[in-house]
Design an enzyme around this catalytic site. Structure first.
Site, PDB file in Angstrom:
ATOM      1  N   GLU A 333       0.805  -1.226   0.000  1.00  0.00           N
ATOM      2  CA  GLU A 333       0.000   0.000   0.000  1.00  0.00           C
ATOM      3  C   GLU A 333       0.839   1.278   0.000  1.00  0.00           C
ATOM      4  OE1 GLU A 333      -0.428  -2.686   1.792  1.00  0.00           O
ATOM      5  OE2 GLU A 333      -2.542  -3.215   2.046  1.00  0.00           O
ATOM      6  N   LYS A 440       1.101 -12.669  22.454  1.00  0.00           N
ATOM      7  CA  LYS A 440       0.490 -12.090  23.654  1.00  0.00           C
ATOM      8  C   LYS A 440       0.527 -13.140  24.743  1.00  0.00           C
ATOM      9  CE  LYS A 440      -2.302  -9.218  20.723  1.00  0.00           C
ATOM     10  NZ  LYS A 440      -2.515  -9.878  19.425  1.00  0.00           N
TER      11      LYS A 440
HETATM   12  P1  AMP Z   1       3.746  -6.635   1.729  1.00  0.00           P
HETATM   13  O1  AMP Z   1       2.634  -5.692   1.528  1.00  0.00           O
HETATM   14  O2  AMP Z   1       3.415  -8.043   1.381  1.00  0.00           O
HETATM   15  O3  AMP Z   1       4.999  -6.191   1.066  1.00  0.00           O
HETATM   16  O4  AMP Z   1       4.075  -6.668   3.270  1.00  0.00           O
HETATM   17  C1  AMP Z   1       4.297  -5.493   3.991  1.00  0.00           C
HETATM   18  C2  AMP Z   1       4.641  -5.851   5.395  1.00  0.00           C
HETATM   19  O5  AMP Z   1       5.957  -6.400   5.464  1.00  0.00           O
HETATM   20  C3  AMP Z   1       4.688  -4.679   6.333  1.00  0.00           C
HETATM   21  O6  AMP Z   1       3.421  -4.278   6.740  1.00  0.00           O
HETATM   22  C4  AMP Z   1       5.533  -5.227   7.460  1.00  0.00           C
HETATM   23  O7  AMP Z   1       4.773  -6.059   8.310  1.00  0.00           O
HETATM   24  C5  AMP Z   1       6.528  -6.078   6.724  1.00  0.00           C
HETATM   25  N1  AMP Z   1       7.785  -5.338   6.534  1.00  0.00           N
HETATM   26  C6  AMP Z   1       8.199  -4.657   5.462  1.00  0.00           C
HETATM   27  N2  AMP Z   1       9.426  -4.148   5.659  1.00  0.00           N
HETATM   28  C7  AMP Z   1       9.803  -4.507   6.907  1.00  0.00           C
HETATM   29  C8  AMP Z   1      10.957  -4.290   7.711  1.00  0.00           C
HETATM   30  N3  AMP Z   1      12.009  -3.621   7.274  1.00  0.00           N
HETATM   31  N4  AMP Z   1      10.967  -4.812   8.961  1.00  0.00           N
HETATM   32  C9  AMP Z   1       9.908  -5.513   9.433  1.00  0.00           C
HETATM   33  N5  AMP Z   1       8.813  -5.768   8.725  1.00  0.00           N
HETATM   34  C10 AMP Z   1       8.742  -5.263   7.472  1.00  0.00           C
END
Ligand code: AMP
Length: 540
Positions: A333, A440
């Protein structure tokens, strides 16, 4: 009274990106791994010429502004040409993640109303299985030359990309239109319910790509050679296919070969200076490099995101190989990067381990994006580095809603990310966990990311994942999965003792399960949902 500025009002369009590269960096190379193996090499000028040929071909097929063209493809030069030809024509390039369940692929192709699908020959069996369920697709175009076309039995109207564009002119007048027009469409991976489409505008993509070039972000210039390992089928490969031509950087596209050995070889032979990918890719690369005693002769920076980059891996890159890690955060997004870790002069006085801990956080919002964290009632939490709540985001390249979605996901103009984070007084954001992954236990929260990062620091650990498992007394307790490095004999007691020295006692997992591999999805992230399905009942 406000004075109107006396400046031209030119739209930010994707066609201008490739034309800029053709005119200013016409001889800079694009190198691409063909799906059938060899490397293909040409220039930005040739890339632009072929994008114009494809634009003519699509027009000839009867596609018009607003039409959607899908792709199921690797990072390669034909996919790059489609990025420009489709969006540049005012159409929408819908990049599909080939690892989605076929039912979900069918759903998104129909939902997006793709009228032409581009696919790499690797995915011919997939196309064979889904084509009959996608009635609006009038042609399936294989990104191939005639000599390497697969047979796709039972699918009508399979075309060869090279044959399709061959008869068409290299001249094409890119249409001019509003920069807020939709350019690219990417669906979320949809672990619950149907996938939802983020429709990126030209403006959002161009602004994000320009931001990516900045020295504090990915940092690209004509001196660089950039290798995006992050797939072009997910979040526009973090907009690097747009940023590289803006910056005049040489672009290296790895095709289907994403294993450590192939990536290392490509980095060396093409003298790559910057790369970008998810941590699982870098874990595999690092394992290969360590096993064979190799060095990186030109690679100096790697942008990492998609999931948390453990400090131990940041340390290995920095201390042993002199490769700087840029750790960013973003999601489907947010078009591409939204926050980026960075070091300031004050950090140079810190120990190396302390500096790596700074990089292990997801960093400050890039100009164009604002972030905040809120509590369960939506009240903004203090920027104290401790108060944790849901991360909200707004800005120039953040979605306002989903494609054909009926309700807006926004809360007072902010997009709720579903991530739990803290922000400190300097604006540094740290993802504590995905809301659904946080464990949790006894009324307190354990960050699965912190536990995984602690485990990765053990020299025998190749990969680690932690899930919360239902527990009769504590609600949930952590269960850890470990993949050992080849030839290592790590056992449960040893890793638990190792963790006991590094995390609070009540964080130490109740059990450890050793696996040969973790389930990894198409975007390189560990599929915790699969682990939960299989092991969720362990402590009940
Ligand atoms: P997507 O939309 O499938 O690319 O997933 C996005 C999600 O990946 C985010 O909302 C985070 O939960 C996770 N994410 C992306 N970058 C990071 C990061 N550097 N560290 C931890 N989680 C991340």
């Amino acid at each position: 009274m406000l004075q109107p500025g006396l400046m031209m009002d030119r739209p930010l369009l994707i066609s201008d990106v490739i034309e800029h590269a053709a005119a200013q960096f016409g001889d800079v190379q694009v190198v691409s791994r063909e799906t059938h193996g060899p490397l293909f090499r040409y220039s930005y000028a040739q890339c632009a010429a072929r994008a114009r040929k494809l634009a003519n071909a699509l027009k000839h097929m009867g596609l018009t502004a607003g039409s959607a063209v899908g792709s199921i493809a690797w990072n390669n030069h034909r996919h790059l040409e489609a990025y420009y030809a489709v969006s540049g024509s005012g159409m929408v390039i819908h990049t599909c993640n080939p690892r989605l369940h076929p039912q979900q692929l069918i759903y998104i192709i129909n939902h997006a109303e793709d009228s032409v699908m581009l696919f790499d020959s690797t995915f011919a069996p997939l196309v064979k299985g889904i084509a009959q369920h996608c009635p609006k697709v009038k042609a399936w175009v294989c990104l191939s030359d005639a000599a390497n076309m697969p047979t796709v039995e039972g699918v009508a109207n399979v075309l060869c990309y090279e044959d399709l564009i061959a008869p068409h002119s290299e001249q094409f007048d890119w249409p001019q239109f509003d920069e807020r027009t939709g350019a690219a469409l990417c669906y979320t991976s949809g672990t619950t319910g149907n996938p939802k489409g983020a429709l990126y505008s030209h403006r959002a993509i161009v602004l994000n790509a320009m931001a990516g070039c900045m020295p504090g972000v990915v940092s690209l210039s004509p001196k660089d050679t950039v290798l995006p390992v992050v797939p072009m089928f997910h979040i526009n490969a973090w907009c690097i296919p747009y940023a590289a031509p803006i910056a005049g950087a040489k672009l290296v596209l790895p095709g289907p070969r994403l294993d450590g050995a192939s990536l290392y070889e490509l980095m060396e032979t093409e003298r790559v200076t910057v790369s970008a990918g998810v941590p699982t890719i870098w874990l595999a690369l690092m394992q290969h490099v360590e096993q064979h005693g190799l060095r990186f002769s030109t690679m100096r920076r790697t942008a990492v995101g998609g999931s948390a980059m453990p400090a131990a891996l940041i340390a290995r890159f920095a201390d042993e190989y002199d490769v700087e890690v840029r750790h960013g955060w973003g999601m489907t997004e947010t078009t591409a990067v939204a926050t980026m870790s960075s070091l300031a002069p004050k950090h140079m006085e810190l120990s190396a381990a302390e500096r790596h801990a700074v990089i292990a956080k997801q960093g400050k919002s890039v100009f164009g994006v604002e972030i905040k964290v809120v509590d369960d009632n939506g009240a903004t939490l203090p920027r104290d580095g401790v108060s944790q709540g849901e991360l909200l985001v707004r800005g120039q390249w953040i979605v306002t809603g989903y494609y054909k979605g009926e309700t807006s996901p926004l809360v007072d103009g902010w997009f709720p990310t579903g991530d739990i984070a803290t922000i400190d007084a300097q604006g540094v954001m740290q993802i504590r966990d995905r809301a659904k992954d946080v464990i949790k236990t006894g009324g307190e929260w354990i960050s699965s990311i912190d536990l995984e990062s602690a485990a990765i620091a053990h020299p025998a650990v190749a990969m680690a994942a932690v899930i919360g498992v239902k527990h009769p007394k504590w609600d949930e307790r952590p269960l850890m999965f470990i993949v050992r490095k080849p030839g290592q004999a790590l056992e449960r007691e040893e890793i638990l003792a190792f963790l006991t020295e590094r995390v609070a006692k009540w964080w130490v997992p109740d059990d450890v399960i050793f696996l040969d591999a973790l389930p990894v999805g198409g975007t390189g992230k560990v599929q915790k949902g699969d682990l939960r399905k299989q092991y969720g009942g362990v402590f009940s």
